[in-house]
Design a protein around this motif. Structure first.
Motif, PDB file in Angstrom:
ATOM      1  N   GLY A  78       0.874  -1.225   0.034  1.00  0.00           N
ATOM      2  CA  GLY A  78       0.132  -0.028   0.136  1.00  0.00           C
ATOM      3  C   GLY A  78       0.856   1.357  -0.029  1.00  0.00           C
ATOM      4  O   GLY A  78       2.013   1.244   0.571  1.00  0.00           O
ATOM      5  N   ALA A  79       0.461   2.289  -0.597  1.00  0.00           N
ATOM      6  CA  ALA A  79       1.047   3.585  -0.642  1.00  0.00           C
ATOM      7  C   ALA A  79      -0.099   4.702  -0.370  1.00  0.00           C
ATOM      8  O   ALA A  79      -1.192   4.434  -0.646  1.00  0.00           O
ATOM      9  CB  ALA A  79       1.692   3.950  -2.076  1.00  0.00           C
ATOM     10  N   TYR A  80       0.596   5.810   0.338  1.00  0.00           N
ATOM     11  CA  TYR A  80      -0.351   6.692   1.038  1.00  0.00           C
ATOM     12  C   TYR A  80       0.377   8.244   0.724  1.00  0.00           C
ATOM     13  O   TYR A  80       1.651   8.358   0.685  1.00  0.00           O
ATOM     14  CB  TYR A  80      -0.367   6.403   2.379  1.00  0.00           C
ATOM     15  N   ALA A  81      -0.735   9.117   0.232  1.00  0.00           N
ATOM     16  CA  ALA A  81       0.059  10.570   0.148  1.00  0.00           C
ATOM     17  C   ALA A  81      -0.949  11.502   0.897  1.00  0.00           C
ATOM     18  O   ALA A  81      -2.177  11.132   0.774  1.00  0.00           O
ATOM     19  CB  ALA A  81       0.144  10.873  -1.380  1.00  0.00           C
ATOM     20  N   THR A  82      -0.445  12.567   1.549  1.00  0.00           N
ATOM     21  CA  THR A  82      -1.165  13.762   1.705  1.00  0.00           C
ATOM     22  C   THR A  82      -1.100  15.040   0.959  1.00  0.00           C
ATOM     23  O   THR A  82      -0.254  14.788  -0.103  1.00  0.00           O
ATOM     24  CB  THR A  82      -0.786  14.194   3.123  1.00  0.00           C
ATOM     25  N   ASP A  83      -2.351  15.580   0.641  1.00  0.00           N
ATOM     26  CA  ASP A  83      -2.272  16.703  -0.184  1.00  0.00           C
ATOM     27  C   ASP A  83      -2.526  17.868   0.364  1.00  0.00           C
ATOM     28  O   ASP A  83      -2.730  17.951   1.510  1.00  0.00           O
ATOM     29  CB  ASP A  83      -2.844  16.361  -1.576  1.00  0.00           C
ATOM     30  N   THR A  84      -2.152  19.043  -0.483  1.00  0.00           N
ATOM     31  CA  THR A  84      -2.555  20.481   0.074  1.00  0.00           C
ATOM     32  C   THR A  84      -3.825  20.663   0.629  1.00  0.00           C
ATOM     33  O   THR A  84      -4.121  21.638   1.424  1.00  0.00           O
ATOM     34  CB  THR A  84      -2.272  21.569  -0.842  1.00  0.00           C
ATOM     35  N   THR A  85      -4.567  20.048   0.369  1.00  0.00           N
ATOM     36  CA  THR A  85      -6.172  19.977   0.896  1.00  0.00           C
ATOM     37  C   THR A  85      -6.265  19.457   2.224  1.00  0.00           C
ATOM     38  O   THR A  85      -7.404  19.472   2.879  1.00  0.00           O
ATOM     39  CB  THR A  85      -7.097  19.526  -0.017  1.00  0.00           C
ATOM     40  N   GLY A  86      -5.253  18.754   2.695  1.00  0.00           N
ATOM     41  CA  GLY A  86      -5.549  17.965   3.899  1.00  0.00           C
ATOM     42  C   GLY A  86      -6.078  16.540   3.735  1.00  0.00           C
ATOM     43  O   GLY A  86      -6.249  15.931   4.776  1.00  0.00           O
ATOM     44  N   SER A  87      -6.221  16.317   2.558  1.00  0.00           N
ATOM     45  CA  SER A  87      -6.973  14.771   2.277  1.00  0.00           C
ATOM     46  C   SER A  87      -5.662  13.698   2.338  1.00  0.00           C
ATOM     47  O   SER A  87      -4.515  14.019   2.185  1.00  0.00           O
ATOM     48  CB  SER A  87      -7.523  14.716   0.920  1.00  0.00           C
TER      49      SER A  87
END
Length: 78
Positions: free
Chosen positions: A19-28
């Protein structure tokens, strides 16, 4: 086999196992990979067993620091 994932606005990334995960500038939090043991968390469609494209996790907001390892993923709210 590695698959190219196109996402923008990434502020953090973490991965473990399948599994891979990322956070983005919207906080998602976005997740992709296997979902046999709910690694993708609360995805929009619970019948998804894997995804090669990032899925925005439902009900997650304000994500900041992200980490993954062992059998789980965690994030701190910013």
């Amino acid at each position: 086999m590695p698959v190219r994932v196109d996402i923008t606005g990434v502020t953090g990334i973490a991965a473990f196992g399948s599994g891979a995960y990322a956070t983005d500038t919207t906080g998602s939090v976005l997740a992709w990979g296997d979902n046999h043991f709910s690694q993708l968390g609360p995805v929009p469609d619970p019948t998804i067993t894997q995804s090669t494209r990032p899925l925005r996790l439902a009900g997650v907001s304000g994500a900041g620091t992200l980490t993954a390892g062992g059998y789980g993923t965690a994030f701190l709210r910013s």
